[in-house]
Motif scaffolding. Structure first.
Motif, mmCIF file in Angstrom:
data_model
loop_
_atom_site.group_PDB
_atom_site.id
_atom_site.type_symbol
_atom_site.label_atom_id
_atom_site.label_comp_id
_atom_site.label_asym_id
_atom_site.label_seq_id
_atom_site.Cartn_x
_atom_site.Cartn_y
_atom_site.Cartn_z
ATOM 1 N N ALA A 199 0.838 -1.203 0.000
ATOM 2 C CA ALA A 199 0.000 0.000 0.000
ATOM 3 C C ALA A 199 0.875 1.256 0.000
ATOM 4 C CB ALA A 199 -0.932 -0.007 1.218
ATOM 5 N N LEU A 200 1.969 1.221 0.740
ATOM 6 C CA LEU A 200 2.878 2.372 0.791
ATOM 7 C C LEU A 200 3.440 2.671 -0.593
ATOM 8 C CD1 LEU A 200 4.450 4.456 2.566
ATOM 9 C CD2 LEU A 200 6.211 2.722 2.833
ATOM 10 N N MET A 251 21.354 9.119 2.699
ATOM 11 C CA MET A 251 21.141 10.552 2.494
ATOM 12 C C MET A 251 21.792 11.360 3.600
ATOM 13 S SD MET A 251 17.233 10.738 1.132
ATOM 14 C CE MET A 251 17.363 12.478 0.736
ATOM 15 N N ALA A 252 21.713 10.852 4.826
ATOM 16 C CA ALA A 252 22.348 11.555 5.943
ATOM 17 C C ALA A 252 23.855 11.636 5.727
ATOM 18 C CB ALA A 252 22.027 10.849 7.259
ATOM 19 N N GLY A 256 23.495 15.178 4.823
ATOM 20 C CA GLY A 256 23.245 15.680 6.161
ATOM 21 C C GLY A 256 22.380 16.933 6.090
ATOM 22 N N ARG A 257 22.759 17.947 6.849
ATOM 23 C CA ARG A 257 22.055 19.225 6.811
ATOM 24 C C ARG A 257 22.926 20.292 6.167
ATOM 25 N NH1 ARG A 257 17.782 20.142 9.830
ATOM 26 N NH2 ARG A 257 18.503 22.236 10.318
ATOM 27 N N VAL A 274 20.735 18.820 -0.023
ATOM 28 C CA VAL A 274 19.829 17.764 -0.463
ATOM 29 C C VAL A 274 18.745 18.320 -1.393
ATOM 30 C CG1 VAL A 274 18.297 17.905 1.558
ATOM 31 C CG2 VAL A 274 18.501 15.753 0.291
ATOM 32 N N SER B 198 16.380 15.304 9.550
ATOM 33 C CA SER B 198 17.357 14.573 8.734
ATOM 34 C C SER B 198 17.289 15.058 7.288
ATOM 35 C CB SER B 198 17.034 13.082 8.778
ATOM 36 O OG SER B 198 15.804 12.853 8.123
ATOM 37 N N ALA B 199 18.284 14.654 6.505
ATOM 38 C CA ALA B 199 18.261 14.973 5.069
ATOM 39 C C ALA B 199 16.996 14.423 4.417
ATOM 40 C CB ALA B 199 19.504 14.402 4.384
ATOM 41 N N LEU B 200 16.579 13.220 4.814
ATOM 42 C CA LEU B 200 15.369 12.617 4.259
ATOM 43 C C LEU B 200 14.146 13.483 4.548
ATOM 44 C CD1 LEU B 200 14.026 10.107 2.879
ATOM 45 C CD2 LEU B 200 13.779 9.138 5.156
ATOM 46 N N ILE B 202 14.117 16.752 5.246
ATOM 47 C CA ILE B 202 14.215 17.997 4.471
ATOM 48 C C ILE B 202 13.797 17.726 3.027
ATOM 49 C CG2 ILE B 202 15.789 19.763 3.572
ATOM 50 C CD1 ILE B 202 17.452 19.436 6.125
ATOM 51 N N PHE B 204 11.693 15.432 1.879
ATOM 52 C CA PHE B 204 10.237 15.332 1.784
ATOM 53 C C PHE B 204 9.593 16.723 1.853
ATOM 54 C CE2 PHE B 204 10.467 10.725 3.220
ATOM 55 C CZ PHE B 204 9.967 10.232 2.034
ATOM 56 N N VAL B 243 1.281 10.282 3.889
ATOM 57 C CA VAL B 243 1.893 8.958 3.741
ATOM 58 C C VAL B 243 3.051 8.777 4.709
ATOM 59 C CG1 VAL B 243 3.412 7.649 2.223
ATOM 60 C CG2 VAL B 243 1.212 8.418 1.392
ATOM 61 N N THR B 244 3.849 9.824 4.852
ATOM 62 C CA THR B 244 5.042 9.669 5.679
ATOM 63 C C THR B 244 4.705 9.729 7.167
ATOM 64 O OG1 THR B 244 5.626 12.014 5.708
ATOM 65 C CG2 THR B 244 6.455 10.696 3.868
ATOM 66 N N GLY B 248 4.389 1.835 7.109
ATOM 67 C CA GLY B 248 4.105 0.853 6.071
ATOM 68 C C GLY B 248 3.181 -0.248 6.559
ATOM 69 N N MET B 251 -0.377 0.996 6.937
ATOM 70 C CA MET B 251 -1.053 1.161 5.646
ATOM 71 C C MET B 251 -1.411 -0.203 5.060
ATOM 72 S SD MET B 251 1.030 4.266 3.865
ATOM 73 C CE MET B 251 -0.127 4.396 2.514
ATOM 74 N N TRP B 334 8.784 6.686 11.404
ATOM 75 C CA TRP B 334 10.026 6.740 10.633
ATOM 76 C C TRP B 334 10.370 8.156 10.198
ATOM 77 C CZ3 TRP B 334 9.578 7.717 5.225
ATOM 78 C CH2 TRP B 334 8.288 7.586 4.689
#
Lengths: 391, 391
Positions: A199-200, A251-252, A256-257, A274, B198-200, B202, B204, B243-244, B248, B251, B334
């Motif tokens: 679903a995700l 990604m970190a 990072g930032r 990023v 986190s980079a992830l 940012i 999103f 979603v985030t 998972g 969902m 997450w």
């Protein structure tokens, strides 16, 4: 000789230094008979673009079919004359001395139906009016792709593939091959694949599609010839896809930032590294890929679910499958996680099939299937070498 | 008495049946002196909308400040007269007999600067020309919000909060309060928060912003009064955020691959239940929320990073912090995972602060902070009860 690398031992012939297949060009197979889709729609005539690397042996037993994923094309290996930087998307994987060794195999790499690199797709002219298909191009499924690839094999006189190989959506095609044409392959190699989307994953696909469908330059899919292209929406779709193919830790580590300027800008321009990276990836992709094709590819992903034909019993879906199976997954892949490949492996074993599974430890997420991780590559090399010994 | 629930024992007074704070209405505090943002920008005058629940005691020691997250508002509890279905976003958490018990506390819940529920924001009239600020509204930071909240506390005669409480971006405000106004709170309760994105995360946020910025109805942020609104882009942004915030597994359990029709539609309309759900959430949100505010809130999230002021040393950043700390996280979150809360807890302990941390086992992802998980609610109830005993 026995070569040891990262804990994997391989009985291999004297290995040559890996190199490129060199300059390549696309070829085209035109089919004048209609193609019928799973949906019931038809194309009166159709074309597949493809590339090939290596030599088909006399018995035509050494062919390997490469199936591309969402954003791929027939250009899997080598480079285009005059564009030496244009390496194929799996160039580290296919070539002399590489895991899929063109010294052993004739490698066939088609662009899928609905694609935007020369096969019949939404930008192709409709034979009735000569205008691009656009919104008239049928929604395509993995079954459709596999059937079209089989027609290409017929055309080239290939009765049985030594292996059908793919990653992600390409791996799903390899699995479908084993179910639909059990006698026409000796092995299916499915990297970072799954028996079906979660679903995700469907949610991420739908968000990407919505970004395209809502772009006013999309014009319901009939944007060709207007001088407008839904680049904004396609770019957002690609940014989203790209993020989910990476892992959080990767990604970190990579970004990072980190900022592009010393201090905060207090606006929405590119500030964090990023952001810069993702917007670049989105812009680059949306300049070379067709939005309609992106929609088709994601929908094919959504639909793939062979177990659905057997009341959800995946082992039963594989009962009639042919060939042996080699599955690989990557520990940090959260779109097609190891649990998905394990589910496949368990079902194949329950169905009495010969199946091997390797989980590769990486930090690179789903994208790992495109990268030259040595454990991954050595494992595939070993598997393919064994196949090559019995051609 | 000792009450036991899901393994947590609480010495609590005779507990009343949880109930609603009842009908509420927003109030407004107008400030005629300028507000200076961290960016250097200024508002010549400004307004905060807020709600309050419960009674401020004579010594004004029982006030609890609620800080809202990305899509929140001042309407945290109760309902609006004539709209009994309009429960506040944290109504299960705040009220008589609830974890933040309005029998003990005076609960103050402001809408943040830049918001779209009555506080000064992009849709507010600029005092110079009476037209909406639009793109002229300054980018706002968590520090700015906290300073504005402190001015509201001054206005109400509240020198010290018993607690500052928030989840997600709201939890970041609680942490900022402890650093910036160490004498003005006895406790910070930060649920599903983090020391920085986190980079992830940012990434999103930037994808969500790009969906809005690229919507042609956005008009560079100056879309008010045009009869057009960037609903498409804001809807995509919300779908992605939504979603985030889920997990998972949640969902998968909620939607799986369930279809709205028995068989494949072969188009891009709503086919899978998860698509239907997400598009509904996106459409609902984009009908009631301001796209400019969404941009501001996500950028404030990106910027939050108190350790950056101390060369990345989070413990040093907390050295001057006041009050005690209660941190909670959710195992399936997450976006703001338990590791982020543990990082906060370790830094607070290293800085010699009194800090407690609970990781709650849930399947509901980041959204858990809004849900009535009994372990979570009992833990906060116990913490707040102890505070109430020493008012």
């Amino acid at each position: 000789m026995v070569r040891r690398h990262q804990g994997i031992s391989v009985n291999a012939k004297q290995q040559q230094q890996p190199s490129s297949v060199g300059a390549v060009r696309s070829q085209y197979a035109d089919f004048d008979s209609p193609f019928s889709f799973a949906s019931g729609a038809r194309l009166p005539s159709w074309r597949l673009a493809y590339e090939s690397y290596g030599e088909l042996n006399e018995k035509k037993t050494n062919a390997v079919l490469i199936c591309h994923a969402l954003s791929g094309s027939q250009h899997a290996a080598g480079y285009y004359e005059g564009g030496e930087e244009s390496a194929g998307w799996w160039d580290n994987f296919i070539g002399p001395g590489k895991p899929v060794d063109t010294g052993d195999f004739f490698v066939l790499s088609p662009n899928n139906l609905g694609g935007c690199h020369g096969s019949s797709g939404p930008a192709s002219p409709h034979p009735e009016d000569g205008k691009p298909y656009g919104s008239r191009f049928p929604v395509v499924t993995v079954e459709d792709w596999v059937r079209a690839q089989a027609a290409l094999a017929d055309r080239l006189g290939i009765q049985q593939f030594a292996a059908v190989v793919g990653g992600s959506l390409g791996g799903m095609q390899a699995l479908r091959w084993a179910v639909d044409y059990p006698d026409r392959l000796r092995a299916a190699v499915a990297v970072a694949a799954a028996a079906k989307l979660s679903a995700l994953n469907i949610a991420f696909n739908d968000i990407a599609r919505q970004a395209i469908l809502r772009d006013p330059h999309f014009h319901g899919g009939d944007y060709y010839g207007r001088g407008e292209f839904p680049r904004g929406g396609l770019g957002v779709a690609r940014m989203l896809g790209h993020v989910t193919y990476l892992s959080g830790p990767a990604m970190a580590a990579k970004f990072g930032r980190a900022r592009r300027a010393a201090s905060a800008r207090f606006d929405y321009e590119t500030e964090f590294e990023v952001e810069s990276y993702l917007r670049y990836q989105g812009a680059k992709f949306s300049g070379v890929f067709d939005a309609n094709t992106y929609l088709l590819m994601t929908r094919a992903l959504d639909y793939f679910d062979p177990a659905a034909e057997c009341e959800g019993d995946l082992a039963r879906a594989f009962a009639k499958a042919g060939g042996e199976f080699f599955l690989l997954s990557f520990s940090s892949d959260w779109r097609f996680p190891p649990s998905s490949s394990r589910e496949l492996a368990r079902a194949l074993l329950a169905a009495g099939k010969r199946a091997s599974y390797i989980e590769v430890q990486t930090e690179e997420g789903h994208d790992s299937f495109l990268l030259a991780n040595p454990v991954y590559h050595e494992a595939v090399r070993a598997f393919m070498s064994r196949l090559a010994q019995t051609l």
